[in-house]
Every structure is written in C-alpha cells, then in structure tokens.
Write a protein that holds these residues in place. Structure first.
Motif, PDB file in Angstrom:
ATOM      1  N   THR A   1       6.370   1.152   6.378  1.00  0.00           N
ATOM      2  CA  THR A   1       5.824   2.026   5.342  1.00  0.00           C
ATOM      3  C   THR A   1       6.607   3.325   5.233  1.00  0.00           C
ATOM      4  O   THR A   1       6.942   3.779   4.131  1.00  0.00           O
ATOM      5  CB  THR A   1       4.342   2.329   5.625  1.00  0.00           C
ATOM      6  N   THR A   2       6.927   3.917   6.373  1.00  0.00           N
ATOM      7  CA  THR A   2       7.669   5.184   6.379  1.00  0.00           C
ATOM      8  C   THR A   2       9.048   5.010   5.763  1.00  0.00           C
ATOM      9  O   THR A   2       9.486   5.832   4.941  1.00  0.00           O
ATOM     10  CB  THR A   2       7.804   5.711   7.820  1.00  0.00           C
TER      11      THR A   2
ATOM     12  N   LEU B   1      11.723  -7.710  -4.983  1.00  0.00           N
ATOM     13  CA  LEU B   1      11.503  -7.765  -3.536  1.00  0.00           C
ATOM     14  C   LEU B   1      11.634  -9.208  -3.089  1.00  0.00           C
ATOM     15  O   LEU B   1      10.989 -10.100  -3.653  1.00  0.00           O
ATOM     16  CB  LEU B   1      10.115  -7.234  -3.175  1.00  0.00           C
ATOM     17  N   VAL B   2      12.478  -9.429  -2.093  1.00  0.00           N
ATOM     18  CA  VAL B   2      12.605 -10.761  -1.495  1.00  0.00           C
ATOM     19  C   VAL B   2      12.210 -10.653  -0.028  1.00  0.00           C
ATOM     20  O   VAL B   2      12.903 -10.012   0.771  1.00  0.00           O
ATOM     21  CB  VAL B   2      14.039 -11.314  -1.624  1.00  0.00           C
ATOM     22  N   ASN B   3      11.079 -11.253   0.319  1.00  0.00           N
ATOM     23  CA  ASN B   3      10.613 -11.286   1.708  1.00  0.00           C
ATOM     24  C   ASN B   3      11.254 -12.486   2.400  1.00  0.00           C
ATOM     25  O   ASN B   3      10.802 -13.622   2.278  1.00  0.00           O
ATOM     26  CB  ASN B   3       9.089 -11.397   1.756  1.00  0.00           C
TER      27      ASN B   3
ATOM     28  N   THR C   1       5.411  -5.927   1.428  1.00  0.00           N
ATOM     29  CA  THR C   1       4.861  -6.029   0.071  1.00  0.00           C
ATOM     30  C   THR C   1       3.872  -4.908  -0.204  1.00  0.00           C
ATOM     31  O   THR C   1       3.857  -4.323  -1.290  1.00  0.00           O
ATOM     32  CB  THR C   1       4.176  -7.392  -0.129  1.00  0.00           C
ATOM     33  N   LYS C   2       3.057  -4.575   0.776  1.00  0.00           N
ATOM     34  CA  LYS C   2       2.091  -3.483   0.623  1.00  0.00           C
ATOM     35  C   LYS C   2       2.805  -2.164   0.335  1.00  0.00           C
ATOM     36  O   LYS C   2       2.352  -1.360  -0.484  1.00  0.00           O
ATOM     37  CB  LYS C   2       1.257  -3.345   1.894  1.00  0.00           C
ATOM     38  N   ALA C   3       3.953  -1.963   0.974  1.00  0.00           N
ATOM     39  CA  ALA C   3       4.694  -0.716   0.779  1.00  0.00           C
ATOM     40  C   ALA C   3       5.374  -0.646  -0.590  1.00  0.00           C
ATOM     41  O   ALA C   3       5.629   0.445  -1.103  1.00  0.00           O
ATOM     42  CB  ALA C   3       5.738  -0.557   1.881  1.00  0.00           C
TER      43      ALA C   3
END
Length: 243
Positions: free
Chosen positions: A69-70, A87-89, A122-124
């Motif tokens: 997150t940071t 975004l690719v996880n 993804t949350k970030a």
C-alpha cells in the motif's frame, strides 16, 4: 500524462514477457514490481528501453499489505499526472508437496503471495481506477486453479481463489469501465517449469508441447485492449487443449 501499467513479479518469466509485450503493443509506461531480484528487474527495464519503451522499478513484497500500500500510494501521489490504466497480478510461487507431507508454512506462504498478494495490490490500485473511471485488470491464474493438480493443493487453492476473486470484482466495478479478467496458463516453458519432466507431461497435452510466455502475453495484451472492452469476469485457458 502517461498511461501506465503495473505488473507484479515482472522481473522474469511470464511477467517479464508481459511487460515487454505491453510496452511494445500500447506504449504503456511499465512499473516493474519485484520483491528482491533487482538485477533481473533491471534487465526487464533495459529490454523495454532497448525497444523504445519506458519503464521503472517499483519494489515491494506483494504479501505485505502495508509495504504494498505504501509503495503504490507513494507512487500515485508523486505522479499526479500519470494514470495506472492496467494492472497485471502475476507474482506467484509454488511449494509443491502432497498434502499429507505439506508443512503449514508452505501452504501459508503460497496463499499469502499468490492470493493475498492479489488482494493487496488490487486494493491499492482499484480506488485510483474507480476515480479515473477506467481500468484493465488481468490476473494470471493457472490450470491448477481451474481443475486442480495433485501435489499442489496450496497452489491450486490460491489460483482457484484468484479466479473467484476475478469473477466477483468484475461485477463490482463494471459500471466504472473497469474490466477484470484472468488467464489460466497450463504448462509454460519458464524457470518455474524447468525441473518438470517435460517429455512425460507433454503426453497429457493435446498439442503435445509446452506453451511459451509469448503466447500468454499475447492473450493478456488482447484483454487490455479496446477490442476486449465488453469482456469481463472471464477466465481464458492457455493450456494446449487440456480439459
């Protein structure tokens, strides 16, 4: 303003190939996430730049919520004119064993990196995409998550969870013009599969060969394109015909 793409675990293997492909296909500025192998990550940057693209490193361990997150929040705040559109996880690990012999740490570590890492990253990023009312998220799952593989209960569980995550999130953010899809590679020729008995495993594959990272990257490239704007919540198998 630059259109950017964050790819986790992009220092080698499938992630590296996806990074190079998306930079070439769309001119995206690539954020190369890596956990510890800076030398390999810099090689990915060098290859992208050699082809006329741009990239930079973004180090964090995906399984660490605060660190992830940071790192992402700091990047977004320091680049107010740029937009993470893709975004690719991709970050993932294996710790294979039969369940009767599997240690708790080996189960937890695989879940933490492969599944919890997908949530953390993804949350970030998702709030950034929601505010911009646009996004493409592609999760790199696996054949193991679709049909299960003996000796990989931890890996199969993590990738099966990623697929369910994909389908649920797709419904949550579709109205914001954000698509969420997954690819499920089978046996792909990478460092992760180099120790597998390829000659024996090819007998299980109708096409009688392992796939290439480029074949996975090509599918990811399609999913982030405008041609795929009406596709969301889907899982595309890339496995040579295994059913």
């Amino acid at each position: 303003m630059r259109d950017c793409c964050l790819i986790t675990g992009a220092s080698r293997g499938i992630g590296k190939t996806i990074a190079i492909t998306l930079a070439q296909d769309y001119g995206l500025h690539i954020l190369i996430n890596y956990a510890s192998n800076e030398a390999a990550a810099l090689e990915t940057v060098a290859e992208i730049e050699a082809n006329g693209g741009t990239a930079e490193l973004l180090q964090f361990k995906v399984q660490d919520y605060e660190e992830t997150t940071t790192a992402i929040d700091s990047w977004i705040k320091s680049h107010p004119e740029d937009q993470i559109k893709v975004l690719v996880n991709n970050a993932g690990v294996t710790k294979d064993n039969l369940l009767v012999f599997m240690e708790k740490d080996d189960f937890n570590n695989v879940i933490d990196i492969n599944l919890r890492g997908t949530y953390n990253v993804t949350k970030a990023v998702i709030n950034h995409m929601v505010r911009k009312r646009y996004g493409r998220i592609v999760n790199v799952a696996s054949l193991a998550g679709v049909k299960g593989v003996p000796g990989q209960t931890n890996y199969s569980a993590s990738k099966g969870g990623m697929i369910a995550f994909t389908k649920s999130l797709a419904q949550e953010v579709a109205k914001r013009k954000i698509t969420v899809n997954a690819v499920a590679p089978g046996f792909i020729s990478t460092d992760m599969t180099k120790d597998l008995p390829e000659d024996e495993l090819k007998k299980l594959i109708p096409m009688n060969r392992f796939g290439t990272p480029e074949e996975v990257a090509g599918t990811v490239s399609f999913l982030v394109s405008e041609k795929a704007a009406y596709i969301t919540g889907e899982v595309i198998n890339i496995n040579g015909g295994i059913s």
